[in-house]
Design a protein around this motif. Structure first.
Motif, PDB file in Angstrom:
ATOM      1  N   TYR A  76       1.468  -4.039  -3.992  1.00 59.24           N
ATOM      2  CA  TYR A  76       2.069  -5.202  -3.346  1.00 59.24           C
ATOM      3  C   TYR A  76       3.573  -5.002  -3.252  1.00 59.24           C
ATOM      4  O   TYR A  76       4.135  -4.098  -3.864  1.00 59.24           O
ATOM      5  CB  TYR A  76       1.766  -6.488  -4.122  1.00 59.24           C
ATOM      6  N   LEU A 127       0.454  -8.018   0.196  1.00 63.70           N
ATOM      7  CA  LEU A 127      -0.421  -6.863  -0.034  1.00 63.70           C
ATOM      8  C   LEU A 127       0.216  -5.581   0.494  1.00 63.70           C
ATOM      9  O   LEU A 127       0.725  -5.537   1.603  1.00 63.70           O
ATOM     10  CB  LEU A 127      -1.751  -7.115   0.678  1.00 63.70           C
ATOM     11  N   LYS A 132       9.759  -7.848  -7.308  1.00 61.65           N
ATOM     12  CA  LYS A 132       8.372  -8.006  -7.738  1.00 61.65           C
ATOM     13  C   LYS A 132       8.185  -7.816  -9.242  1.00 61.65           C
ATOM     14  O   LYS A 132       7.058  -7.587  -9.701  1.00 61.65           O
ATOM     15  CB  LYS A 132       7.476  -7.045  -6.969  1.00 61.65           C
TER      16      LYS A 132
END
Length: 255
Positions: free
Chosen positions: A147, A156, A224
């Motif tokens: 991801y 994704l 992330k």
């Protein structure tokens, strides 16, 4: 040993889409002024090097396009060195970095990166059939990230599509980007890993990959970053953002 070179991740570390992370523009200037050589490394496969460079300059960073080393850069070198004529599952922009198609030859490989508009049945089925035509046809994953970070949240990555083609064809992909040694060797370009440090938001691709090469690694809590991901060995430092990572490097070199 003092830190002489820094590999800096882009998306999620230096910026998120068109917004620099806190104080990142000024921090990059300070890092350069301290004498540390920098190279910008990224698994981004949606944008060409020219597009990446234009975006970074537009949002305030000062850098030369030659300082960007992407998984696309490494994949282009691989395709050229192996003299391949691939079927590409890439964004139109990323495709510009690769050699033109040789219409006189059959497709002999598949190159796949982050290409949201190309992840459809017809194109994946075409890639599947190219691979089935000959057992020597190669599946090349620019990277297989799970991801990535967008402004609205996590999205994704290409990894599941790479794994789907592996499953359907029985092939094992040649993975080019982080965390693979092939990528880091190209990014280091002969520099001593022990004198270099990686700054990134991805625990596995950035930090584990770099530290396995003998580099130090700073994991930042932007992009992330997920707090429940535990690393062994742990990162050299866990810091709030890129600007704090620069402070840490400068202080270490002064001590």
């Amino acid at each position: 040993m003092s830190i002489k070179g820094a590999l800096i991740d882009l998306s999620g570390t230096l910026h998120v889409e068109d917004e620099p992370t806190p104080n990142a523009v000024e921090a990059l200037k300070r890092l350069r002024d301290s004498g540390v050589l920098v190279k910008f490394v990224t698994n981004t496969t949606k944008d060409s090097k020219a597009t990446l460079h234009e975006r970074l300059c537009r949002i305030g960073f000062q850098l030369d396009a030659s300082e960007i080393y992407s998984s696309l850069s490494a994949a282009v070198s691989y395709v050229e060195n192996e003299r391949l004529n691939p079927y590409y599952i890439l964004s139109e922009d990323a495709r510009q970095d690769f050699p033109p198609e040789d219409t006189r030859r059959y497709k002999d490989s598949v190159v796949i990166g982050l290409a949201p508009k190309a992840f459809n049945y017809d194109q994946l089925n075409e890639a599947f059939n190219v691979l089935l035509e000959n057992k020597n046809h190669k599946l090349i994953a620019v990277h297989q990230g799970k991801y990535y970070k967008r402004a609205e949240g996590l999205a994704l990555g290409p990894g599941c599509f790479v794994k789907g083609l592996e499953f359907a064809t029985g092939r094992t992909a040649k993975v080019i980007g982080k965390p693979n040694p092939y990528f880091f060797e190209g990014a280091l370009d002969g520099r001593d890993p022990a004198s270099c440090i990686m700054i990134g938001d991805d625990a596995n691709d950035d930090i584990v990959g770099a530290m396995s090469m003998g580099m130090q690694g700073i994991l930042v809590k932007t992009g992330k970053y997920l707090p429940d991901v535990k690393l062994s060995p742990p990162p050299t430092a866990l810091l709030e953002n890129f600007a704090e990572a620069v402070d840490w490097i400068i202080q270490k070199n002064q001590s």
